[in-house]
Enzyme design. Structure first.
Site, short mmCIF file in Angstrom:
data_model
loop_
_atom_site.label_atom_id
_atom_site.label_comp_id
_atom_site.label_asym_id
_atom_site.label_seq_id
_atom_site.Cartn_x
_atom_site.Cartn_y
_atom_site.Cartn_z
N GLU A 187 -23.01 -32.14 -27.11
CA GLU A 187 -23.92 -32.77 -27.10
C GLU A 187 -24.33 -34.07 -25.62
OE1 GLU A 187 -27.13 -32.00 -27.10
OE2 GLU A 187 -27.58 -33.33 -25.27
N SER A 188 -24.89 -32.85 -24.55
CA SER A 188 -24.12 -33.63 -22.90
C SER A 188 -25.37 -34.97 -22.95
CB SER A 188 -24.20 -32.87 -22.17
OG SER A 188 -25.72 -32.18 -21.75
N CYS A 220 -18.77 -25.59 -23.33
CA CYS A 220 -20.07 -25.70 -23.75
C CYS A 220 -21.02 -27.44 -23.11
CB CYS A 220 -20.27 -26.22 -25.65
SG CYS A 220 -22.27 -25.66 -26.16
N HIS A 252 -17.20 -21.81 -27.44
CA HIS A 252 -15.88 -22.61 -27.94
C HIS A 252 -14.96 -22.28 -28.59
CE1 HIS A 252 -19.25 -26.13 -28.68
NE2 HIS A 252 -20.05 -25.04 -28.85
N GLU A 280 -12.24 -23.67 -29.74
CA GLU A 280 -11.40 -24.13 -30.80
C GLU A 280 -11.92 -23.66 -31.81
OE1 GLU A 280 -13.86 -25.26 -28.33
OE2 GLU A 280 -15.05 -26.40 -29.39
N1 GLN Z 1 -26.92 -27.90 -25.55
C1 GLN Z 1 -25.19 -28.80 -25.88
C2 GLN Z 1 -25.65 -30.00 -24.81
O1 GLN Z 1 -27.19 -29.79 -23.88
C3 GLN Z 1 -24.57 -28.18 -25.45
C4 GLN Z 1 -24.20 -27.30 -27.26
C5 GLN Z 1 -22.61 -27.71 -27.50
O2 GLN Z 1 -21.68 -28.32 -26.80
N2 GLN Z 1 -22.91 -26.75 -28.56
O3 GLN Z 1 -25.02 -30.69 -24.30
#
Ligand code: GLN
Length: 197
Positions: A49-50, A80, A176, A178
């Site tokens: 989650e950024s 992501c 992803h 990974e």
């Molecule tokens: N929606 C997430 C974000 O805003 C990213 C999702 C993910 O890394 N799988 O960081």
């Protein structure tokens, strides 16, 4: 000698990247502190989650040092949430006071949760420049890239949307790799860190 590649381990799917980097021939280590960041030749910023990662980067006093390493040209790969953080501009960055903060590793505007407004998660095979056959791409509340600067190479698209880019020795994917057994994207990054690709 294998390059020493860190995985930012404040939040997110750290373990999968460590395993993928190891299989791709790197010496993979976790990075949570400045002293650890200082020892690595390149860094992976994982999915997660950024907004939470931005908060933790500040709490751990890593935000400015990481920005400085990126500005000096340390190779980095973001998947992501990591792609979002590597952007120079984040669209839909989150609620006021809890926003994702751009680290400016790649000259691009990235929209958070862009695909999520249409469908939360999906998978597909994506042709990827430099790889001999498509990559199986897993998207989870994924971002897309809405603008790239002149020095950014687009490596992959899902339909019309840009989902993989490279600028110099910095790489980012909306998806992803990974979580699949395919190590070609990590191998590409490890070779970028070594200066071989
Ligand atoms: N929606 C997430 C974000 O805003 C990213 C999702 C993910 O890394 N799988 O960081």
């Amino acid at each position: 000698m294998s390059p020493r590649v860190g995985v930012l381990a404040l939040q997110g799917d750290t373990r999968e990247h460590l395993a993928a980097l190891d299989e791709a021939g790197a010496e993979a280590v976790t990075v949570r502190r400045l002293a650890e960041l200082d020892t690595v030749d390149g860094l992976v910023i994982p999915g997660g989650e950024s907004t939470a990662m931005s908060h933790l980067l500040r709490e751990f006093d890593l935000l400015e040092p990481l920005r400085a390493r990126l500005a000096e040209g340390m190779p980095a790969y973001g998947s992501c949430a990591g792609m979002i953080l590597l952007a120079s501009e984040i669209l839909d960055a989150g609620a006021a006071g809890r926003q994702a903060t751009p680290l400016k590793g790649i000259d691009m505007a990235v929209r958070r949760n862009a695909f999520g407004r249409q469908v939360d998660s999906f998978e597909g095979d994506i042709p990827f420049t430099g790889l001999d056959s498509p990559v199986h791409a897993v998207f989870i509340r994924a971002p897309w890239v809405e603008r790239v600067g002149p020095d950014v190479e687009v490596l992959g698209r899902a339909g019309e949307h840009i989902v993989a880019v490279r600028q110099g020795r910095t790489l980012a994917t909306s998806f992803h790799p990974e979580v699949t057994g395919d190590r070609r994207v990590h191998k590409l990054f490890v070779d970028m860190v070594s200066g071989e690709r």
